[in-house]
Design a protein around this motif. Structure first.
Motif, PDB file in Angstrom:
ATOM      1  N   ARG A   1       2.458   9.402   6.626  1.00 43.77           N
ATOM      2  CA  ARG A   1       3.472  10.446   6.459  1.00 43.77           C
ATOM      3  C   ARG A   1       4.713  10.136   7.292  1.00 43.77           C
ATOM      4  NH1 ARG A   1      -1.105  14.048   6.533  1.00 43.77           N
ATOM      5  NH2 ARG A   1      -1.378  15.018   4.475  1.00 43.77           N
ATOM      6  N   ALA A   2       4.498   9.664   8.500  1.00 48.96           N
ATOM      7  CA  ALA A   2       5.625   9.358   9.372  1.00 48.96           C
ATOM      8  C   ALA A   2       6.483   8.249   8.789  1.00 48.96           C
ATOM      9  CB  ALA A   2       5.122   8.974  10.758  1.00 48.96           C
ATOM     10  N   ILE A   3       5.851   7.235   8.194  1.00 43.84           N
ATOM     11  CA  ILE A   3       6.594   6.137   7.587  1.00 43.84           C
ATOM     12  C   ILE A   3       7.390   6.637   6.384  1.00 43.84           C
ATOM     13  CG2 ILE A   3       6.354   3.921   6.385  1.00 43.84           C
ATOM     14  CD1 ILE A   3       3.869   3.441   8.197  1.00 43.84           C
ATOM     15  N   TYR A   4       6.780   7.486   5.559  1.00 45.07           N
ATOM     16  CA  TYR A   4       7.524   8.028   4.414  1.00 45.07           C
ATOM     17  C   TYR A   4       8.737   8.836   4.898  1.00 45.07           C
ATOM     18  CZ  TYR A   4       4.045   6.765   0.867  1.00 45.07           C
ATOM     19  OH  TYR A   4       3.234   6.066  -0.007  1.00 45.07           O
ATOM     20  N   ARG A   5       8.606   9.568   5.994  1.00 42.50           N
ATOM     21  CA  ARG A   5       9.736  10.350   6.481  1.00 42.50           C
ATOM     22  C   ARG A   5      10.885   9.463   6.957  1.00 42.50           C
ATOM     23  NH1 ARG A   5       5.437  13.282   9.214  1.00 42.50           N
ATOM     24  NH2 ARG A   5       4.893  15.142   7.989  1.00 42.50           N
ATOM     25  N   LEU A   6      10.560   8.276   7.445  1.00 43.25           N
ATOM     26  CA  LEU A   6      11.599   7.347   7.904  1.00 43.25           C
ATOM     27  C   LEU A   6      12.412   6.759   6.751  1.00 43.25           C
ATOM     28  CD1 LEU A   6       9.654   5.439  10.706  1.00 43.25           C
ATOM     29  CD2 LEU A   6      11.626   6.946  11.024  1.00 43.25           C
ATOM     30  N   MET A   7      11.978   7.015   5.519  1.00 40.95           N
ATOM     31  CA  MET A   7      12.699   6.481   4.354  1.00 40.95           C
ATOM     32  C   MET A   7      13.830   7.403   3.893  1.00 40.95           C
ATOM     33  SD  MET A   7       9.452   5.194   2.098  1.00 40.95           S
ATOM     34  CE  MET A   7       8.014   4.525   2.929  1.00 40.95           C
ATOM     35  N   ALA A   8      13.881   8.593   4.452  1.00 46.42           N
ATOM     36  CA  ALA A   8      14.879   9.579   3.997  1.00 46.42           C
ATOM     37  C   ALA A   8      16.298   9.109   4.296  1.00 46.42           C
ATOM     38  CB  ALA A   8      14.600  10.917   4.665  1.00 46.42           C
TER      39      ALA A   8
ATOM     40  N   VAL B   1      10.740   0.650   1.759  1.00 48.73           N
ATOM     41  CA  VAL B   1       9.535   0.772   2.577  1.00 48.73           C
ATOM     42  C   VAL B   1       9.581  -0.150   3.796  1.00 48.73           C
ATOM     43  CG1 VAL B   1       7.047   0.313   2.628  1.00 48.73           C
ATOM     44  CG2 VAL B   1       8.048   1.554   0.698  1.00 48.73           C
ATOM     45  N   ILE B   2       9.962  -1.405   3.600  1.00 49.99           N
ATOM     46  CA  ILE B   2       9.816  -2.397   4.664  1.00 49.99           C
ATOM     47  C   ILE B   2      10.589  -2.030   5.935  1.00 49.99           C
ATOM     48  CG2 ILE B   2      10.316  -4.789   5.291  1.00 49.99           C
ATOM     49  CD1 ILE B   2       9.465  -5.554   2.415  1.00 49.99           C
TER      50      ILE B   2
ATOM     51  N   MET C   1       0.830  -1.208   0.000  1.00 50.90           N
ATOM     52  CA  MET C   1       0.000   0.000   0.000  1.00 50.90           C
ATOM     53  C   MET C   1       0.865   1.260   0.000  1.00 50.90           C
ATOM     54  SD  MET C   1      -2.602   1.078   3.070  1.00 50.90           S
ATOM     55  CE  MET C   1      -1.299   1.573   4.217  1.00 50.90           C
ATOM     56  N   ILE C   2       1.956   1.227   0.759  1.00 45.05           N
ATOM     57  CA  ILE C   2       2.830   2.389   0.865  1.00 45.05           C
ATOM     58  C   ILE C   2       3.808   2.460  -0.307  1.00 45.05           C
ATOM     59  CG2 ILE C   2       4.640   3.439   2.301  1.00 45.05           C
ATOM     60  CD1 ILE C   2       3.160   2.114   4.723  1.00 45.05           C
ATOM     61  N   GLU C   3       4.200   1.304  -0.845  1.00 47.79           N
ATOM     62  CA  GLU C   3       5.167   1.307  -1.951  1.00 47.79           C
ATOM     63  C   GLU C   3       4.545   1.700  -3.276  1.00 47.79           C
ATOM     64  OE1 GLU C   3       7.536   0.689  -5.183  1.00 47.79           O
ATOM     65  OE2 GLU C   3       5.687  -0.490  -4.954  1.00 47.79           O
ATOM     66  N   HIS C   4       3.321   1.301  -3.554  1.00 52.68           N
ATOM     67  CA  HIS C   4       2.744   1.554  -4.877  1.00 52.68           C
ATOM     68  C   HIS C   4       2.823   3.022  -5.300  1.00 52.68           C
ATOM     69  CE1 HIS C   4       0.320  -2.261  -6.045  1.00 52.68           C
ATOM     70  NE2 HIS C   4       1.509  -2.547  -5.578  1.00 52.68           N
ATOM     71  N   PRO C   5       2.599   3.993  -4.416  1.00 51.57           N
ATOM     72  CA  PRO C   5       2.793   5.382  -4.846  1.00 51.57           C
ATOM     73  C   PRO C   5       4.224   5.678  -5.287  1.00 51.57           C
ATOM     74  CG  PRO C   5       1.454   5.306  -2.869  1.00 51.57           C
ATOM     75  CD  PRO C   5       1.971   3.913  -3.090  1.00 51.57           C
ATOM     76  N   LEU C   6       5.218   5.019  -4.694  1.00 54.60           N
ATOM     77  CA  LEU C   6       6.612   5.273  -5.095  1.00 54.60           C
ATOM     78  C   LEU C   6       6.854   4.823  -6.529  1.00 54.60           C
ATOM     79  CD1 LEU C   6       8.662   4.171  -1.937  1.00 54.60           C
ATOM     80  CD2 LEU C   6       7.771   6.437  -2.520  1.00 54.60           C
TER      81      LEU C   6
END
Length: 390
Positions: free
Chosen positions: A383-390, A289-290, A269-274
Motif C-alpha cells: 500500500r505504501a508503494i502504491y501511495r508513492l505513485m500519486a 512503479v519502479i 508483482m506490483i505493476e501487474h494489478p495496474l
C-alpha cells in the motif's frame, strides 16, 4: 553464486531475410498450424502476406486467430484453444509482440488439456504438455520469444497472472530488426522500459555483488538506453533497432540472473494489478512503479542503487563522496528524469489514472507474491508503494 539450472531450447534466426525459412522450419514441427496475430498491423505492413506465402509454400494447413489484445485476454486464448482442438492443429505460428507470443503459450496449453484455461494461471491445476510454438517477434520487450513464461489477463476478475514451464519455450524464434523500424517512438520507449525492468529487477534485489552477472546486466542496460536515444533522434536506425531486439530476447530468458542470490521481481508483482485492472501499457506501468519502489526500498538497497547510477547512468561525479541514501535519491531522480525524457509516465495521473483502488491492487499483488515466491512484502508495504505513485 547460487546453484542454478538454465535452459534455452529455442532456436533463434536473427537478421534480415530470415523469414524465407519460416515455412520449411515450421514444417519440421507441424503441418497444421494456428496462425495467431494481433490487430492487423501485420496486414498493412505486408508481413501477413509473407507469412501466408511461407506456410502455403511448405504445404502447411493453417487456421487464423486474430485480434490478440495488449495485456492479452484469457477468453480470447480459450477461443484459440477451441479452434486448435476443432481443427486438430499441431503447432502455433505466433506473429507479433510479447502479447501475441504470451497468448500463443496459453493456447498451446489449452489445446492439450480440458481444464478451464485460467485454472493453470491460478495454479489450481498443472499443465503437462503444450503444442510447439514458432514465434515471429515484431515488438521486442518481454523476452517471451526466448522464455517459458506466459502472462494473461482475466477480463472478468481483472487479474493478471502467469504460468511458466519448459515446454512453453518457443521452438523457433524469428527476429528480424527490419520489422521494428516503423514502431512509433512511444511504443519503443514502453518496450525499452520493459526490457530495462527485466534487467533492473534482479540487479536491485541481488543480496551481493556478482561481477559476471552485474557486468552483463550493466552492459545490456547501457546498450538499450543508448540505442533508444538514437532511435528518438533517428527512428529507423537499423543498428539501434537490432540492439534493442536482441537485448529484448536476452533480458528475461534467465541467463543474466542465473546464480544471482536474492533476484526477484517485486516491481512486476506490483505493476501487474495496474495493467490488469486499468489496461494501461505494461511499460508505462513499470516506469511508474519502479521509482516508487526504489524510494520505498532505498534504505535496504542503497548500495545497488548507487552502483546503477555509477555504472549505468554515468553519475560518478554527482555521486562522489555522497552518503548512500543521498546518492540513492540522486539516482532515483535521474531515472525519473530519464523516463520523462523518453516519454514514459512516472506518476499515475500521467498515465490517465486519477484514482487507484489500492485495496484491490494490494490484494492482487499479495496473491502474486505467493504464486511467484516473492518474499518480504506485507500488505502495508505494498500500500505504501502504491501511495508513492500519486
Amino acid at each position: 553464486m547460487q546453484n542454478f539450472e538454465w535452459v534455452t531450447p529455442t532456436k533463434v534466426f536473427f537478421g534480415t531475410g530470415i523469414l524465407n525459412r519460416l515455412g520449411l522450419e515450421t514444417s519440421l514441427w507441424g503441418k497444421r498450424a494456428l496462425f495467431l496475430y494481433g490487430k492487423g498491423s501485420i496486414k498493412t505492413s505486408g508481413l501477413y502476406n509473407t507469412v501466408v506465402a511461407q506456410l502455403r509454400g511448405a504445404n502447411i494447413f493453417f487456421v487464423e486467430h486474430a485480434d490478440v489484445q495488449p495485456n492479452p485476454r484469457i477468453a480470447h486464448a480459450t477461443e484459440g484453444a477451441h479452434k486448435a482442438k476443432e481443427h486438430d492443429l499441431d503447432c502455433i505460428v505466433a506473429v507479433g509482440g510479447g502479447s501475441v507470443i504470451d497468448e500463443a503459450k496459453a493456447i498451446a496449453v489449452g489445446a492439450l488439456h480440458n481444464a478451464p484455461l485460467w485454472d493453470f494461471y491460478t495454479r489450481k491445476t498443472v499443465f503437462r504438455d503444450a503444442l510447439p510454438i514458432i514465434a515471429v517477434q515484431t515488438l521486442p520487450a518481454t523476452s517471451s520469444e526466448m522464455n517459458g513464461a506466459s502472462v494473461m489477463t482475466n477480463e472478468e476478475t481483472h487479474e493478471k497472472f502467469s504460468i511458466r514451464g519448459e515446454m512453453l519455450y518457443p521452438k523457433l524464434a524469428f527476429l528480424d530488426p527490419s520489422l521494428t523500424l516503423s514502431i512509433p517512438a512511444q511504443y519503443t520507449a514502453y518496450a525499452c522500459t520493459d526490457i530495462l525492468s527485466h534487467l533492473m529487477e534482479g540487479y536491485f534485489t541481488a543480496t551481493a555483488d556478482f561481477p559476471l552477472q552485474d557486468g552483463m546486466v550493466e552492459g545490456v542496460c547501457r546498450a538499450v538506453m543508448g540505442s533508444l536515444e538514437t532511435i528518438l533522434k533517428t527512428p529507423r536506425d537499423f543498428e539501434a533497432r537490432s540492439t534493442i531486439m536482441w537485448a529484448g530476447a536476452l533480458a528475461w530468458n534467465g541467463l543474466l540472473k542465473a546464480g544471482v542470490e536474492g533476484a526477484s521481481i517485486p516491481n512486476h508483482m506490483i505493476e501487474h494489478p495496474l495493467s490488469g485492472m486499468y489496461d494501461i501499457a505494461h511499460g508505462a506501468g513499470l516506469s511508474i512503479v519502479i521509482p516508487a519502489w526504489l524510494k520505498y526500498m532505498k534504505s535496504h538497497i542503497a548500495h545497488r542503487i548507487v552502483l546503477f547510477g555509477q555504472r549505468i547512468m554515468g553519475l560518478e561525479k554527482q555521486l562522489d563522496g555522497k552518503p548512500a541514501i543521498e546518492a540513492s535519491d540522486i539516482v532515483i531522480e535521474a531515472l525519473e528524469a530519464w523516463y520523462q525524457h523518453i516519454g514514459t509516465p512516472i506518476r499515475l495521473k500521467e498515465a490517465g489514472l486519477q484514482a487507484l483502488d489500492i485495496d484491490a491492487c494490494t490484494k492482487q499483488a499479495m496473491a502474486l507474491s505467493k504464486l511467484w515466491g516473492v518474499p518480504g512484502y506485507t500488505e502495508a508495504d505494498i500500500r505504501a508503494i502504491y501511495r508513492l505513485m500519486a
